[in-house]
Design a protein around this motif. Structure first.
Motif, short mmCIF file in Angstrom:
data_model
loop_
_atom_site.label_atom_id
_atom_site.label_comp_id
_atom_site.label_asym_id
_atom_site.label_seq_id
_atom_site.Cartn_x
_atom_site.Cartn_y
_atom_site.Cartn_z
N GLU A 89 0.84 -1.19 0.00
CA GLU A 89 0.00 0.00 0.00
C GLU A 89 0.88 1.24 0.00
OE1 GLU A 89 -3.45 0.52 2.08
OE2 GLU A 89 -3.98 -1.58 2.18
N LEU A 90 0.34 2.34 -0.48
CA LEU A 90 1.11 3.56 -0.58
C LEU A 90 1.50 4.07 0.80
CD1 LEU A 90 -0.86 5.52 -3.33
CD2 LEU A 90 1.38 4.46 -3.54
N PRO A 91 2.80 4.19 1.06
CA PRO A 91 3.23 4.76 2.34
C PRO A 91 2.93 6.27 2.36
CG PRO A 91 5.12 4.21 0.98
CD PRO A 91 3.90 3.74 0.24
N ALA A 92 2.87 6.84 3.54
CA ALA A 92 2.52 8.25 3.69
C ALA A 92 3.47 9.16 2.92
CB ALA A 92 2.52 8.62 5.17
N VAL A 93 4.75 8.84 2.91
CA VAL A 93 5.73 9.66 2.18
C VAL A 93 5.41 9.66 0.69
CG1 VAL A 93 8.18 9.86 1.56
CG2 VAL A 93 7.52 9.27 3.89
N ARG A 94 5.03 8.51 0.18
CA ARG A 94 4.70 8.37 -1.24
C ARG A 94 3.43 9.15 -1.59
NH1 ARG A 94 6.57 7.45 -6.07
NH2 ARG A 94 5.73 5.65 -7.08
N VAL A 95 2.44 9.11 -0.70
CA VAL A 95 1.19 9.85 -0.91
C VAL A 95 1.50 11.35 -0.94
CG1 VAL A 95 -1.06 10.43 0.09
CG2 VAL A 95 -0.27 8.05 0.07
N ASP A 96 2.35 11.82 -0.03
CA ASP A 96 2.74 13.24 -0.02
C ASP A 96 3.45 13.62 -1.30
OD1 ASP A 96 1.61 13.59 2.47
OD2 ASP A 96 3.51 13.35 3.56
N GLU A 97 4.32 12.75 -1.79
CA GLU A 97 5.03 13.01 -3.05
C GLU A 97 4.04 13.12 -4.21
OE1 GLU A 97 8.40 10.97 -5.95
OE2 GLU A 97 7.53 9.80 -4.32
N LEU A 98 3.06 12.23 -4.26
CA LEU A 98 2.06 12.27 -5.32
C LEU A 98 1.21 13.53 -5.22
CD1 LEU A 98 0.92 8.55 -5.50
CD2 LEU A 98 2.32 9.80 -7.15
N ARG A 99 0.89 13.96 -4.01
CA ARG A 99 0.13 15.21 -3.82
C ARG A 99 0.91 16.40 -4.37
NH1 ARG A 99 -1.30 13.97 2.02
NH2 ARG A 99 -3.19 12.76 1.78
N LEU A 100 2.21 16.43 -4.08
CA LEU A 100 3.03 17.55 -4.56
C LEU A 100 3.16 17.53 -6.08
CD1 LEU A 100 5.88 17.64 -1.89
CD2 LEU A 100 4.06 19.33 -2.24
N LEU A 101 3.37 16.36 -6.65
CA LEU A 101 3.56 16.25 -8.09
C LEU A 101 2.29 16.59 -8.88
CD1 LEU A 101 5.75 13.03 -8.31
CD2 LEU A 101 6.45 15.36 -8.90
N THR A 102 1.13 16.28 -8.31
CA THR A 102 -0.13 16.51 -9.04
C THR A 102 -0.83 17.80 -8.65
OG1 THR A 102 -1.37 15.20 -7.41
CG2 THR A 102 -0.55 14.04 -9.38
#
Length: 168
Positions: free
Chosen positions: A65-78
């Motif tokens: 599952e998407l770790p919190a760091v990865r979710v934050d990275e996706l939020r920033l990129l999109t």
């Protein structure tokens, strides 16, 4: 008809774009979980492709599952207003440069390029999100007075993907 590429060491099978398919699966799950759009719409496809492209180009999908760091990275990129389009073009260009010695193309990269081409070349009718600022296209008036414009699919899919990540 024989396939263009058979991996001699892998039993002669077709190349499978597993990294792309997994990125697409994660993007699909995020959008379905967010329940933002019907999965049969072009808007959903635009969101899925934009999100899958972001996941794939940001060093692939996570194993679990998407770790919190990865979710934050996706939020920033999109995020709206981010230089996402330039980032995608630069990442695709960087991935295209190293060509394998055997001349075979990476099936994941082929799928990512196809998704990007669709996002760039397909235009969808959307509400005019730039009605306050300068417009790039002539708005089409509707019966209820809402201005609409034809916009590249990525411009509609990116905010949808961002919202799905934010709701995750």
């Amino acid at each position: 008809m024989r396939p263009d590429y058979c991996d001699e060491t892998g039993g002669g099978g077709l190349p499978v774009p597993m990294a792309w398919m997994y990125s697409e699966y994660i993007a699909d799950e995020l959008l379905v979980t967010g329940d933002l759009m019907e999965p049969t719409t072009l808007e959903f496809r635009a969101g899925r492709d934009a999100l899958a492209l972001t996941i794939f180009l940001s060093d692939g999908a996570a194993a679990e599952e998407l770790p919190a760091v990865r979710v934050d990275e996706l939020r920033l990129l999109t995020a709206y207003g981010a230089a996402w389009r330039r980032w995608v073009c630069a990442r695709l260009e960087a991935l295209e440069r190293p060509t394998p010695a055997d001349g075979r193309t990476d099936p994941d990269l082929v799928m990512a390029r196809a998704a990007w081409r669709w996002l760039e070349e397909t235009e969808l009718l959307a509400a005019d999100l730039d009605a306050i600022g300068p417009q790039q296209w002539e708005p089409l008036g509707t019966e209820d007075g809402e201005a609409q414009v034809w916009t590249p699919a990525w411009q509609l899919g990116l905010p949808l993907g961002h919202l799905a990540v934010h709701l995750y």
